[in-house]
Design an enzyme around this catalytic site. Structure first.
Site, PDB file in Angstrom:
ATOM      1  N   CYS A   9     -16.801   5.613  16.818  1.00  7.04           N
ATOM      2  CA  CYS A   9     -17.998   4.851  16.480  1.00  7.04           C
ATOM      3  C   CYS A   9     -17.711   4.025  15.235  1.00  7.04           C
ATOM      4  CB  CYS A   9     -19.190   5.777  16.257  1.00  7.04           C
ATOM      5  SG  CYS A   9     -19.005   6.913  14.863  1.00  7.04           S
ATOM      6  N   HIS A 558       5.582  -7.644  41.847  1.00  5.08           N
ATOM      7  CA  HIS A 558       6.421  -8.310  40.858  1.00  5.08           C
ATOM      8  C   HIS A 558       7.529  -7.374  40.392  1.00  5.08           C
ATOM      9  CE1 HIS A 558       2.743  -6.696  38.988  1.00  5.08           C
ATOM     10  NE2 HIS A 558       3.536  -6.278  38.003  1.00  5.08           N
TER      11      HIS A 558
END
Length: 642
Positions: A9, A558
């Site tokens: 937080c 890829h």
């Protein structure tokens, strides 16, 4: 099922730990194995290992702060606010159990930075963190004082003085305020790098004490060297206290009360009673020794003064030499301050000159710092060289000492005198220097000695400039053998690395691996693969990590491999669709195969993926691709990918 969770937080106190506890309890209730990493004010606790991440089935991030996610590439990741972790922990876990969480695919930028950071020596990394925050204070302070001295300064018997109450006196005071923060900021952010926020206050307090000798009976403080000592001491003391196991009820006040208070006490008392007093005695002894050298060898005195001025660049050793020269002015001996005035400006001018002469030896930021350093040197502000010395002390400090010694000796031999307690070309311009020609000869000679020596000792920065077609590759030399670099074409749009021969609008394969083989065959025809088998292994290894079926009827297999000589993209259409284990369950109809050399995986590969993913989010564009009737038509459409 094994899950990992991160809670954080903005304040990093209560909510961080509340969310962590609620998630842990919910996991136990649902029979899920969970490890929670908290990123609070106290820093990162219970940090995940590579093994933890590898074995995890999913990640939950309950945070209202930015959390680096690249280490979770390819993992199912759910990111929510910290309140969600407190109020609905079971719901977050059940989303993973129900398979309602997508895989996270990073851009790779943060991962590359994290990998580089991990490879750096930790002491060096902590030091550089402090230096990076300190540099603006040096620049602001130095330039403001320089401006004030240039415009408002007047030479007097007591030195270069700006009249009290004048506008320029205010500017000088602003610059002085900036210098006041320099050492505390250096120490504070070294400690911050080591122990996170709990180390910041002890580091700044320790740095302030180090910079103010009045705490331990010294006219001169411990300078930037003392600041470095204070920063490391504060950081490691705070880190040690952080590791003490305390009850959960005490954890929220650890970072804001317990750690800062105890670490500040330890560092402050250590400087006052253990570190500061012995240092003060050393400088008293040095002053007495210099005073006793009058009448002996003037050249030896010049060598010693030059070395002291540049050793710590405004620190206590520098101050002892400077105050000695100033005291001699009061006795009518101006030829002691003359060599000091030359030595004072050589470190910043020399380091600035070094960055001008050999740019490949320095990072871009260092080159910019060199400009400011050179300017500060013109106004006699030795501190301009501190960023270079703090970053690379073993090469820079000997180099600037050699330059200052050279300048000091030339000035002494040339009978250079200085009638004001200040140094640098500014005092010569204002008419305070005797034998001004020899003064400038001394400064120029010393600056070149510093620049040439430091550039000889420093290695080239490991950079590489990649030219386009018909260009060349220029690699900076290092002491290690540089591996051969594949020819790489600069990619600004997709069609830079593909042609119509790399397009097949009627893929024949009926299975994923068949399609992969078919597209690899097209690459082989382009003569960009040294081994089709090795490249196939690279493609399949990536697929085994996680499916490259990104959804919306798209797959982007890829591979990064040393067997690829140049970046290429193959495009194929399978109108009936093929199972590619896509995230959204859709079959792949548009397939792009990316092949890049291993050496360029950090840029070409990512840039191609970025271009493709951005354009393929357009529904209309995907539909146009599916409707093409020829390779030529497809190629024209693919020109839009950039």
């Amino acid at each position: 099922m094994k899950l990992l969770a991160i809670t954080s937080c903005p304040n990093g106190i209560a909510h961080t730990y509340m969310a962590a506890e609620n998630l842990q309890k919910a996991a136990e209730k649902l029979g899920v194995e969970m490890k929670v990493e908290t990123q609070g004010s106290i820093g990162v606790e219970n940090e995940f290992t590579e093994k933890d991440i590898q074995e995890a089935d999913g990640i939950i991030i309950a945070a209202d702060k930015t959390v680096v996610k690249d280490r979770f590439n390819g993992k199912k990741l759910l990111s929510v606010g910290v309140q969600e972790g407190i109020r609905n922990p079971e719901g977050l876990i059940k989303k993973h159990q129900n398979g309602d969480v997508p895989e996270y695919h990073s851009s790779g930028t943060e991962a590359a930075k994290s990998e580089k950071k991990g490879k750096e020596n930790p002491i060096y990394r902590h030091l550089m963190n402090g230096v990076s925050y300190m540099i603006p204070f040096i620049v602001v302070g130095g330039l403001l004082i320089a401006i004030a001295l240039t415009i408002g300064g007047k030479p007097t018997e007591n030195g270069l003085v700006i009249p009290e109450g004048s506008f320029w006196k205010t500017i000088e005071q602003l610059g002085g305020a900036s210098f006041t923060f320099m050492i505390p900021i250096l120490a504070g952010f070294i400690a911050y790098s080591i122990a996170d926020r709990p180390g910041l206050a002890p580091g700044i307090i320790g740095g302030y004490i180090a910079a103010n000798g009045s705490f331990y009976g010294s006219e001169a403080g411990a300078g930037f060297i003392g600041g470095i000592i204070a920063g490391f001491l504060a950081g490691y003391v705070a880190l040690a206290i952080k590791k003490v196991k305390v009850p959960k009820s005490v954890q929220p006040i650890m970072p804001i009360i317990i750690i800062p208070v105890f670490a500040s006490l330890i560092v402050g008392l250590a400087f006052v009673f253990l570190i500061g007093a012995p240092v003060a005695q050393v400088f008293v002894t040095l002053t007495d020794w210099l005073a006793g050298m009058q009448g002996t060898s003037s050249i030896l005195l010049a060598v010693i003064l030059g070395a002291m001025i540049s050793f710590d660049m405004g620190g206590p050793v520098n101050k002892v030499a400077f105050l000695f020269g100033a005291a001699m002015i009061g006795e009518g001996n101006f030829e002691i301050m003359g060599p000091i005035a030359a030595a004072i400006c050589i470190p910043p001018i020399g380091m600035g000159l070094a960055t001008f002469l050999k740019k490949r030896k320095y990072q871009e930021a260092e080159i910019e710092t060199g400009k400011a350093s050179f300017t500060m040197g013109l106004f006699g502000i030795t501190e301009g060289a501190i960023p270079f010395a703090a970053q690379d002390p073993l090469r820079v400090i000997p180099s600037i000492m050699a330059g200052s010694i050279t300048g000091s000796v030339i000035a002494m031999m040339g009978n250079v005198g200085d009638r004001v307690a200040h140094g640098g070309p500014i005092v010569a311009v204002l008419g305070a220097v005797d034998n001004v020609v020899m003064f400038f000869v001394a400064v120029i000679a010393g600056a070149f000695v510093t620049a040439l020596l430091v550039n000889t000792l420093k290695r080239d920065v490991a950079t590489m400039e990649l030219a386009g077609e018909g260009g060349h590759v220029e690699a900076a030399t290092t002491h290690e053998e540089t591996p051969p670099v594949s020819k790489v074409t600069e990619v600004t749009k997709l069609t830079d690395i593909m042609n119509e021969n790399l397009i097949n609008i009627n893929i024949k394969g009926t299975k994923r691996d068949d399609v992969i083989d078919e597209m690899i065959g097209m690459l082989e025809m382009e003569n960009v693969l040294e081994s089709t088998e090795d490249f196939r292994d690279a493609i399949l290894a990536r697929e085994n990590e996680s499916s490259t079926g990104i959804g919306m009827n798209i797959a982007i297999p890829h591979g990064k491999s040393p067997v690829v000589s140049e970046p290429r993209v193959v495009f194929g259409i399978k109108r009936e669709g093929i199972d590619w284990n896509s995230l959204d369950g859709t079959e792949a109809r548009l397939v792009f195969m990316i092949a890049v050399p291993k050496e360029s995986e950090g840029d070409a590969h990512l840039k191609i993926l970025q271009m493709l993913s951005r354009k393929l989010m357009d529904d209309d564009y995907r539909e146009q691709l599916l409707q093409v009737k020829s390779n030529e038509e497809a190629y024209e459409l693919l020109k839009q990918v950039q």
